[in-house]
Write a protein that holds these residues in place. Structure first.
Motif, PDB file in Angstrom:
ATOM      1  N   CYS A  77     -25.087 121.230  68.805  1.00  0.00           N
ATOM      2  CA  CYS A  77     -25.875 121.106  70.026  1.00  0.00           C
ATOM      3  C   CYS A  77     -27.357 121.209  69.672  1.00  0.00           C
ATOM      4  O   CYS A  77     -27.932 122.293  69.669  1.00  0.00           O
ATOM      5  CB  CYS A  77     -25.493 122.210  71.007  1.00  0.00           C
ATOM      6  N   CYS A 111     -29.992 120.443  71.201  1.00  0.00           N
ATOM      7  CA  CYS A 111     -30.902 120.965  72.230  1.00  0.00           C
ATOM      8  C   CYS A 111     -30.911 122.489  72.270  1.00  0.00           C
ATOM      9  O   CYS A 111     -31.777 123.083  72.905  1.00  0.00           O
ATOM     10  CB  CYS A 111     -30.505 120.453  73.613  1.00  0.00           C
ATOM     11  N   LEU A 112     -29.921 123.097  71.633  1.00  0.00           N
ATOM     12  CA  LEU A 112     -29.829 124.558  71.738  1.00  0.00           C
ATOM     13  C   LEU A 112     -30.444 125.277  70.544  1.00  0.00           C
ATOM     14  O   LEU A 112     -30.306 126.503  70.427  1.00  0.00           O
ATOM     15  CB  LEU A 112     -28.365 124.985  71.898  1.00  0.00           C
ATOM     16  N   ASN A 143     -32.431 128.117  71.609  1.00  0.00           N
ATOM     17  CA  ASN A 143     -31.656 129.312  71.984  1.00  0.00           C
ATOM     18  C   ASN A 143     -31.251 130.088  70.733  1.00  0.00           C
ATOM     19  O   ASN A 143     -31.183 131.307  70.741  1.00  0.00           O
ATOM     20  CB  ASN A 143     -30.387 128.900  72.747  1.00  0.00           C
ATOM     21  N   LYS A 156     -22.232 129.173  67.259  1.00  0.00           N
ATOM     22  CA  LYS A 156     -21.996 128.692  68.628  1.00  0.00           C
ATOM     23  C   LYS A 156     -22.681 127.361  68.910  1.00  0.00           C
ATOM     24  O   LYS A 156     -22.541 126.795  69.991  1.00  0.00           O
ATOM     25  CB  LYS A 156     -22.464 129.737  69.633  1.00  0.00           C
ATOM     26  N   TYR A 190     -20.841 121.473  68.265  1.00  0.00           N
ATOM     27  CA  TYR A 190     -20.577 120.579  69.402  1.00  0.00           C
ATOM     28  C   TYR A 190     -19.191 119.946  69.252  1.00  0.00           C
ATOM     29  O   TYR A 190     -18.457 119.798  70.214  1.00  0.00           O
ATOM     30  CB  TYR A 190     -21.675 119.524  69.440  1.00  0.00           C
ATOM     31  N   ARG A 191     -18.858 119.553  68.041  1.00  0.00           N
ATOM     32  CA  ARG A 191     -17.520 119.080  67.730  1.00  0.00           C
ATOM     33  C   ARG A 191     -17.123 119.681  66.382  1.00  0.00           C
ATOM     34  O   ARG A 191     -17.863 119.553  65.407  1.00  0.00           O
ATOM     35  CB  ARG A 191     -17.478 117.548  67.623  1.00  0.00           C
ATOM     36  N   TRP A 247     -30.583 113.852  75.360  1.00  0.00           N
ATOM     37  CA  TRP A 247     -29.149 114.041  75.102  1.00  0.00           C
ATOM     38  C   TRP A 247     -28.254 113.224  76.042  1.00  0.00           C
ATOM     39  O   TRP A 247     -27.409 112.446  75.562  1.00  0.00           O
ATOM     40  CB  TRP A 247     -28.820 115.538  75.178  1.00  0.00           C
ATOM     41  N   SER A 280     -34.182 119.042  82.020  1.00  0.00           N
ATOM     42  CA  SER A 280     -33.972 120.269  82.768  1.00  0.00           C
ATOM     43  C   SER A 280     -34.284 121.425  81.829  1.00  0.00           C
ATOM     44  O   SER A 280     -33.667 121.544  80.775  1.00  0.00           O
ATOM     45  CB  SER A 280     -32.516 120.344  83.241  1.00  0.00           C
ATOM     46  N   ILE A 300     -34.074 123.845  92.227  1.00  0.00           N
ATOM     47  CA  ILE A 300     -33.577 122.566  91.696  1.00  0.00           C
ATOM     48  C   ILE A 300     -32.405 122.030  92.512  1.00  0.00           C
ATOM     49  O   ILE A 300     -31.720 121.101  92.088  1.00  0.00           O
ATOM     50  CB  ILE A 300     -33.166 122.699  90.217  1.00  0.00           C
ATOM     51  N   CYS A 310     -23.881 117.682  79.468  1.00  0.00           N
ATOM     52  CA  CYS A 310     -23.837 119.081  79.005  1.00  0.00           C
ATOM     53  C   CYS A 310     -24.247 119.182  77.541  1.00  0.00           C
ATOM     54  O   CYS A 310     -23.571 118.659  76.663  1.00  0.00           O
ATOM     55  CB  CYS A 310     -22.436 119.655  79.188  1.00  0.00           C
ATOM     56  N   ILE A 311     -25.344 119.871  77.288  1.00  0.00           N
ATOM     57  CA  ILE A 311     -25.868 119.943  75.919  1.00  0.00           C
ATOM     58  C   ILE A 311     -25.183 121.024  75.098  1.00  0.00           C
ATOM     59  O   ILE A 311     -25.428 121.153  73.917  1.00  0.00           O
ATOM     60  CB  ILE A 311     -27.399 120.185  75.919  1.00  0.00           C
ATOM     61  N   ALA A 312     -24.325 121.806  75.751  1.00  0.00           N
ATOM     62  CA  ALA A 312     -23.696 122.932  75.043  1.00  0.00           C
ATOM     63  C   ALA A 312     -22.195 122.721  74.853  1.00  0.00           C
ATOM     64  O   ALA A 312     -21.511 123.601  74.349  1.00  0.00           O
ATOM     65  CB  ALA A 312     -23.949 124.220  75.818  1.00  0.00           C
ATOM     66  N   HIS A 313     -21.678 121.567  75.268  1.00  0.00           N
ATOM     67  CA  HIS A 313     -20.250 121.283  75.235  1.00  0.00           C
ATOM     68  C   HIS A 313     -19.451 122.342  76.000  1.00  0.00           C
ATOM     69  O   HIS A 313     -18.330 122.679  75.647  1.00  0.00           O
ATOM     70  CB  HIS A 313     -19.744 121.180  73.787  1.00  0.00           C
ATOM     71  N   ASP A 320     -18.407 130.843  78.175  1.00  0.00           N
ATOM     72  CA  ASP A 320     -18.933 131.433  76.942  1.00  0.00           C
ATOM     73  C   ASP A 320     -19.887 130.477  76.222  1.00  0.00           C
ATOM     74  O   ASP A 320     -20.780 130.889  75.511  1.00  0.00           O
ATOM     75  CB  ASP A 320     -17.786 131.802  75.990  1.00  0.00           C
ATOM     76  N   LYS A 321     -19.647 129.189  76.416  1.00  0.00           N
ATOM     77  CA  LYS A 321     -20.525 128.214  75.748  1.00  0.00           C
ATOM     78  C   LYS A 321     -21.748 127.871  76.600  1.00  0.00           C
ATOM     79  O   LYS A 321     -22.758 127.400  76.098  1.00  0.00           O
ATOM     80  CB  LYS A 321     -19.755 126.923  75.467  1.00  0.00           C
ATOM     81  N   THR A 340     -25.079 127.722  78.614  1.00  0.00           N
ATOM     82  CA  THR A 340     -26.367 128.399  78.461  1.00  0.00           C
ATOM     83  C   THR A 340     -27.196 128.330  79.750  1.00  0.00           C
ATOM     84  O   THR A 340     -28.345 128.745  79.761  1.00  0.00           O
ATOM     85  CB  THR A 340     -27.190 127.757  77.318  1.00  0.00           C
ATOM     86  N   CYS A 394     -28.380 125.636  81.389  1.00  0.00           N
ATOM     87  CA  CYS A 394     -29.526 124.725  81.230  1.00  0.00           C
ATOM     88  C   CYS A 394     -29.705 123.818  82.453  1.00  0.00           C
ATOM     89  O   CYS A 394     -30.714 123.142  82.585  1.00  0.00           O
ATOM     90  CB  CYS A 394     -29.355 123.873  79.980  1.00  0.00           C
ATOM     91  N   TRP A 395     -28.689 123.774  83.288  1.00  0.00           N
ATOM     92  CA  TRP A 395     -28.712 123.025  84.557  1.00  0.00           C
ATOM     93  C   TRP A 395     -28.732 121.510  84.401  1.00  0.00           C
ATOM     94  O   TRP A 395     -29.081 120.781  85.334  1.00  0.00           O
ATOM     95  CB  TRP A 395     -29.870 123.445  85.463  1.00  0.00           C
ATOM     96  N   LYS A 438     -26.502 132.618  85.514  1.00  0.00           N
ATOM     97  CA  LYS A 438     -26.852 131.496  84.634  1.00  0.00           C
ATOM     98  C   LYS A 438     -25.637 130.627  84.291  1.00  0.00           C
ATOM     99  O   LYS A 438     -25.437 130.220  83.147  1.00  0.00           O
ATOM    100  CB  LYS A 438     -27.501 131.994  83.342  1.00  0.00           C
TER     101      LYS A 438
END
Lengths: 432, 157
Positions: free
Chosen positions: A56, A58-59, A62, A72, A75-76, A308, A337, A387, B71-74, B90-91, B93, B95-96, B114
């Motif tokens: 991921c 974009c994360l 984080n 974590k 993604y796959r 993404w 977002s 939003i 979804c950027i977090a799967h 759990d995955k 985040t 991010c909306w 969240k």
């Protein structure tokens, strides 16, 4: 050309093909999944210049901030590649594509033949040519797990971090670094942050949040040089001032990874030019994701929308069309977002310019909502602090819906799908 | 693959569905104790009026499911076997992105937790709680072809 007829013919011709996907992120993965929903026989090879399973991207901010662990980010996982019978070549850089011989050439002259090729090589962090010292240890782009790990490794030795650029990447890095206890300074050449995704008002409200949370933002400030003897020691501003720092994150946007086709006949502009089927100008070569440049339906121009969700959609389309479908993209548009210090922002399409606008602003609640309208349709929206209903606007933008009859209701908190459903394509029945 | 459908001619906007939904999402699953829970449970269904009628809306688990793609977090995935969009908190985040792209406006942001607020057809029970709670029978949980036959018989009347 009659595309439908051509595609039917292809579908019937159910022979095994060699499909190569260059890239293993959003677009590449979506393409592979899309292929496997229609074609269980063909061989799929995915090539990535990174050493990880798809993650991921974009994360990474984080991960930088410490809110999620590296593992974590996956993604796959391995199972995805084995279940879909994908041959995955990691840590391999594709040097070039030989369009005539239909092969890709990897480092050390390894060559692979393809029948169909999907280029989903993504983009890399742009490094301004006039900025000296970007190769020093401590200067980073912010794009990959490796970038993040390299930054994390330096953190214990660093007190101050500087971020160059006030865009989303830069600010996400700044946020993450602040959470790690760094003294963070963001240096922005233009007069406002987030100039690509927010107007003055929204940017101003977000800027206050950064400042209130102890991140110093220097606007209208250019950087001429990253100083240091091997390791980064400071940055030198164009006004002559020097700021001591050991970490510099360069957040100056991204550049599509087109190098592998630069000497071929594949047409490149900023990215690889694609049509609505994600086809390049060369038969059997498709492009998708951050490397692809296609139609932007809000600006009515050709753009790289390195995002993404756009990459996933384009990957899906490219994958299906490789299998003989004729899926068409309606076009993409900017969509982001993000949330900084409790203030969420959704930005889509065009958010400023000489257009009609609908605006709601509540200073106490820190809510700012704006719709940009051109010739009776929404071409963009900014939603800050609240939003709600953003998906409805997304839908109206994407469908290019004529909203003149419901314009007065659009910023009403009571707005719902029921109110807009007569003006958009209804995919599924809900109400009887 | 059953989905929720609403008979707009019946809905009175009493919002019983909203209450039952929120209680179903609470820790205690009891109306009175759920009100005092630290994190107030939120309803996944919302009833909105438009042009003099009332329209409940909740996640459709739609065929297009753009939320899964965005979804950027799967954290969101689509189960083709059950036709349901699944969410792994759990995955997630928060991010909306899902809120941003839901064409029905059926996903909301739970600012405190969240995580997205969206209908999971009451995954912890056999059927969505709202169906039986609706005092006028405006909410139906049906297969697509069941819906068609119902509509035909309704039209005949």
């Amino acid at each position: 050309m009659n595309l439908k007829a051509e595609s039917n013919q292809k579908t019937k011709n159910n022979t095994m093909k060699n499909i190569i996907i260059i890239g293993n992120s959003a677009a590449g993965v979506a393409a592979a999944e899309s292929i496997r929903t229609q074609d269980s026989k063909s061989k799929i090879v995915m090539v990535s210049d990174e050493p990880y399973f798809a993650y991921c991207r974009c994360l990474i901010s984080n991960y930088l901030s410490g809110s999620i662990e590296e593992k974590k980010l996956t993604y796959r996982d391995e199972k995805f590649y084995s279940d879909n019978r994908i041959e995955l070549l990691l840590d391999k850089k594709v040097e070039r594509v030989d369009v005539k011989k239909k092969k890709i050439v990897l480092a050390e002259k390894q060559e692979l033949l393809y029948d169909s090729l999907i280029i989903a090589t993504g983009a890399h962090a742009s490094m301004p040519k006039d900025l000296k010292g970007t190769n020093k240890r401590g200067a980073f782009g912010f794009r990959t797990i490796k970038d993040t790990n390299d930054i994390l490794e330096l953190l214990p030795m660093s007190h101050t971090s500087c971020v160059l650029g006030g865009g989303l990447i830069g600010l996400k890095a700044a946020y993450g670094l602040k959470k790690r206890g760094q003294d963070v300074k963001v240096v922005v050449r233009s007069g406002r942050i987030l100039s690509q995704v927010a107007d003055d008002k929204a940017a101003g409200l977000l800027l206050s949040r950064f400042q209130e949370n102890g991140i110093e933002v220097l606007l209208n400030t250019g950087v001429s040089e990253i100083i240091g003897n091997g390791d980064v020691k400071a940055i030198k501003l164009e006004n002559g001032k020097v700021i001591g720092t050991s970490i510099v994150v360069v957040g100056k946007g991204v550049t599509s990874n087109t190098k592998l086709v630069r000497d071929s006949d594949v047409k490149i502009d900023w990215g690889i030019s694609v049509d609505e089927y994600m086809r390049t100008n060369i038969d059997n070569i498709y492009a998708a994701g951050d490397v692809a440049q296609g139609y932007d339906l809000t600006t009515n121009s050709s753009q790289v929308n390195a995002l993404w969700p756009v990459a996933v959609e384009q990957g899906k389309i490219a994958g299906a069309n490789v299998c003989g479908a004729s899926l068409k993209s309606k076009g993409s548009f900017g969509m982001n977002s993000v949330e900084f210090f409790g203030l969420p922002l959704i930005s889509m399409g065009v958010f400023e310019g000489d257009y009609e606008t609908l605006v709601y602003y509540n200073k106490e609640k820190q809510v700012y909502r704006k719709l940009v309208i051109d010739k009776g349709r929404i071409i963009g929206t900014l939603l800050l602090g609240d939003i709600a209903n953003s998906g409805l606007y997304f839908h109206l933008i994407k469908e290019k819906a004529d909203i003149s009859k419901i314009q007065d209701d659009l910023l009403d908190t009571n707005l719902s799908y029921a109110r807009i459903s007569d003006f958009v394509r209804q995919d599924e029945k809900i109400y009887i | 693959m059953k989905k929720l459908y609403y008979d707009v001619s019946k809905c009175l906007a009493c919002k019983t569905c909203e209450i039952v939904c929120a209680v179903g999402k609470s820790a205690s699953k009891e109306l009175f104790s759920s009100i005092t829970e630290d994190t107030k449970p939120l309803t996944c269904v919302k009833v909105k009026d438009a042009q003099g009628k009332n329209f409940p809306i909740a996640c459709r688990h739609c065929k297009a499911h753009p939320c899964v793609d965005a979804c950027i977090a799967h954290a969101l995935s689509y189960d083709a076997k059950t036709g349901r969009v699944l969410h792994d908190k759990d995955k997630c985040t928060g991010c909306w992105m899902c809120v941003m792209v839901c064409p029905y406006g059926a996903i909301r942001d739970n600012k405190k937790l969240k995580v997205p607020v969206r209908c999971d057809f009451c995954a912890d029970t056999d059927e969505p709680r709202c169906i039986n709670a609706c005092p006028v029978g405006a909410i139906m949980f049906l297969e697509e072809d069941e819906l068609e036959s119902r509509e035909q018989s309704k039209n005949k009347k």
